[in-house]
Design a protein around this motif. Structure first.
Motif, mmCIF file in Angstrom:
data_model
loop_
_atom_site.group_PDB
_atom_site.id
_atom_site.type_symbol
_atom_site.label_atom_id
_atom_site.label_comp_id
_atom_site.label_asym_id
_atom_site.label_seq_id
_atom_site.Cartn_x
_atom_site.Cartn_y
_atom_site.Cartn_z
ATOM 1 N N SER A 1 7.520 8.581 -5.105
ATOM 2 C CA SER A 1 7.301 7.419 -4.243
ATOM 3 C C SER A 1 6.080 7.573 -3.340
ATOM 4 O O SER A 1 5.315 6.627 -3.160
ATOM 5 C CB SER A 1 8.551 7.171 -3.397
ATOM 6 O OG SER A 1 8.356 6.074 -2.557
ATOM 7 N N GLN A 2 5.881 8.770 -2.766
ATOM 8 C CA GLN A 2 4.748 8.941 -1.854
ATOM 9 C C GLN A 2 3.420 8.777 -2.580
ATOM 10 O O GLN A 2 2.455 8.270 -2.000
ATOM 11 C CB GLN A 2 4.813 10.272 -1.090
ATOM 12 C CG GLN A 2 4.653 11.522 -1.929
ATOM 13 C CD GLN A 2 5.970 12.061 -2.470
ATOM 14 O OE1 GLN A 2 6.974 11.367 -2.543
ATOM 15 N NE2 GLN A 2 5.958 13.326 -2.869
ATOM 16 N N ASN B 1 2.861 4.986 -3.360
ATOM 17 C CA ASN B 1 2.530 4.200 -2.162
ATOM 18 C C ASN B 1 1.279 4.674 -1.444
ATOM 19 O O ASN B 1 0.883 4.077 -0.441
ATOM 20 C CB ASN B 1 3.713 4.219 -1.190
ATOM 21 C CG ASN B 1 4.806 3.278 -1.627
ATOM 22 O OD1 ASN B 1 4.604 2.074 -1.665
ATOM 23 N ND2 ASN B 1 5.958 3.820 -2.001
ATOM 24 N N LEU C 1 1.405 0.918 -6.354
ATOM 25 C CA LEU C 1 2.394 -0.164 -6.356
ATOM 26 C C LEU C 1 1.780 -1.498 -5.960
ATOM 27 O O LEU C 1 2.165 -2.543 -6.489
ATOM 28 C CB LEU C 1 3.570 0.172 -5.441
ATOM 29 C CG LEU C 1 4.474 1.317 -5.923
ATOM 30 C CD1 LEU C 1 5.629 1.528 -4.949
ATOM 31 C CD2 LEU C 1 5.000 1.067 -7.332
ATOM 32 N N GLU D 1 1.973 -4.721 -8.205
ATOM 33 C CA GLU D 1 2.598 -5.918 -7.634
ATOM 34 C C GLU D 1 1.662 -7.111 -7.733
ATOM 35 O O GLU D 1 2.099 -8.242 -8.000
ATOM 36 C CB GLU D 1 3.010 -5.676 -6.174
ATOM 37 C CG GLU D 1 3.541 -6.904 -5.449
ATOM 38 C CD GLU D 1 4.777 -7.552 -6.065
ATOM 39 O OE1 GLU D 1 5.045 -8.727 -5.744
ATOM 40 O OE2 GLU D 1 5.485 -6.898 -6.866
ATOM 41 N N GLN E 1 6.277 -4.124 1.443
ATOM 42 C CA GLN E 1 7.199 -3.002 1.303
ATOM 43 C C GLN E 1 7.611 -2.941 -0.165
ATOM 44 O O GLN E 1 8.365 -3.788 -0.641
ATOM 45 C CB GLN E 1 8.431 -3.197 2.198
ATOM 46 C CG GLN E 1 8.120 -3.233 3.676
ATOM 47 C CD GLN E 1 7.518 -1.927 4.161
ATOM 48 O OE1 GLN E 1 8.007 -0.858 3.833
ATOM 49 N NE2 GLN E 1 6.441 -2.007 4.920
ATOM 50 N N LEU E 2 7.107 -1.946 -0.895
ATOM 51 C CA LEU E 2 7.295 -1.908 -2.338
ATOM 52 C C LEU E 2 8.016 -0.636 -2.760
ATOM 53 O O LEU E 2 7.852 0.420 -2.152
ATOM 54 C CB LEU E 2 5.933 -1.988 -3.038
ATOM 55 C CG LEU E 2 5.085 -3.217 -2.703
ATOM 56 C CD1 LEU E 2 3.678 -3.084 -3.271
ATOM 57 C CD2 LEU E 2 5.754 -4.482 -3.218
ATOM 58 N N THR E 3 8.792 -0.769 -3.829
ATOM 59 C CA THR E 3 9.517 0.370 -4.396
ATOM 60 C C THR E 3 9.126 0.530 -5.864
ATOM 61 O O THR E 3 8.377 -0.291 -6.414
ATOM 62 C CB THR E 3 11.039 0.139 -4.314
ATOM 63 O OG1 THR E 3 11.382 -0.957 -5.188
ATOM 64 C CG2 THR E 3 11.496 -0.180 -2.886
ATOM 65 N N ALA E 4 9.664 1.537 -6.492
ATOM 66 C CA ALA E 4 9.369 1.805 -7.903
ATOM 67 C C ALA E 4 9.831 0.662 -8.811
ATOM 68 O O ALA E 4 9.415 0.602 -9.970
ATOM 69 C CB ALA E 4 10.011 3.112 -8.337
ATOM 70 N N GLU E 5 10.643 -0.258 -8.312
ATOM 71 C CA GLU E 5 11.051 -1.428 -9.098
ATOM 72 C C GLU E 5 9.831 -2.239 -9.532
ATOM 73 O O GLU E 5 9.853 -2.924 -10.547
ATOM 74 C CB GLU E 5 12.032 -2.294 -8.300
ATOM 75 C CG GLU E 5 12.373 -3.631 -8.929
ATOM 76 C CD GLU E 5 12.896 -3.569 -10.372
ATOM 77 O OE1 GLU E 5 12.662 -4.543 -11.123
ATOM 78 O OE2 GLU E 5 13.527 -2.568 -10.751
#
Length: 191
Positions: free
Chosen positions: A30-31, A34, A45, A49, A110-114
């Motif tokens: 994740s780090q 991002n 991300l 996106e 605000q983003l995630t691995a999704e």
């Protein structure tokens, strides 16, 4: 270029994009996903996106255009001035920075691995659309331009634009990932 070869080329490019994102970006922590190389640059991300936001518009728009497109024999794919200009703006070889419209700019989200998973789903949809386009008339003006919906691109132009735009930003995401990984390795060396 003949329409059959044109579609085959785009399919190969989309498959390569999917493989790159799946193999090189999806496994990142994740780090790193991002990490922003500079305060104004996009993270991995954010790049993906941005592409997801375009896919949310263009995939349904392409599907609608394909549903109403008459079937035809293989033909030469033609390009209008708008189609050539659109492609030239986003092609990966064009290193000139482009401003994006505000609602397509994911900076600060605000983003995630999704985001990665959604991107890969959009690529599968795009491959299905390309399969459906094999027998369609690619010279038919049928696809609205996202930022100015009164303008329309030819079906082939829109497909080429979408794929080139994705190539451009996946390359950007790879650069962001490389910077994040290099930064992480430097931190390990310093400690």
């Amino acid at each position: 270029m003949l329409s059959t070869a044109f579609i085959a080329q785009l399919e190969t490019q989309v498959q390569a994009l999917s493989a790159t994102v799946d193999g090189q970006l999806r496994p990142l922590p994740s780090q790193e996903l991002n990490y922003k190389p500079t305060p104004t640059a996009w993270s991995v991300l954010e790049c993906l996106e941005h592409l997801n936001r375009y896919s949310r518009f263009y995939n349904p728009e392409l599907a609608r255009a394909l549903q109403s497109a008459p079937a035809g024999a293989p033909h030469e794919v033609g390009f209008s001035w708008l189609g050539r200009k659109s492609y030239d703006t986003v092609k990966p070889e064009n290193h000139k920075l482009q401003k994006t419209v505000k609602h397509m700019n994911p900076a600060g989200s605000q983003l995630t691995a999704e985001v990665v998973e959604e991107f890969l789903r959009h690529q599968q949809q795009l491959l299905q659309l390309l399969a459906a386009a094999r027998t369609a008339n690619l010279n038919r003006k049928a696809v609205r331009v996202e930022f100015f919906r009164l303008l329309k691109l030819r079906l082939g132009e829109a497909l080429q634009f979408v794929v080139a735009h994705e190539q451009r930003h996946v390359q950007q995401a790879l650069r962001a990932a490389q910077t994040a990984q290099a930064r992480g390795q430097e931190a390990v060396l310093v400690v």
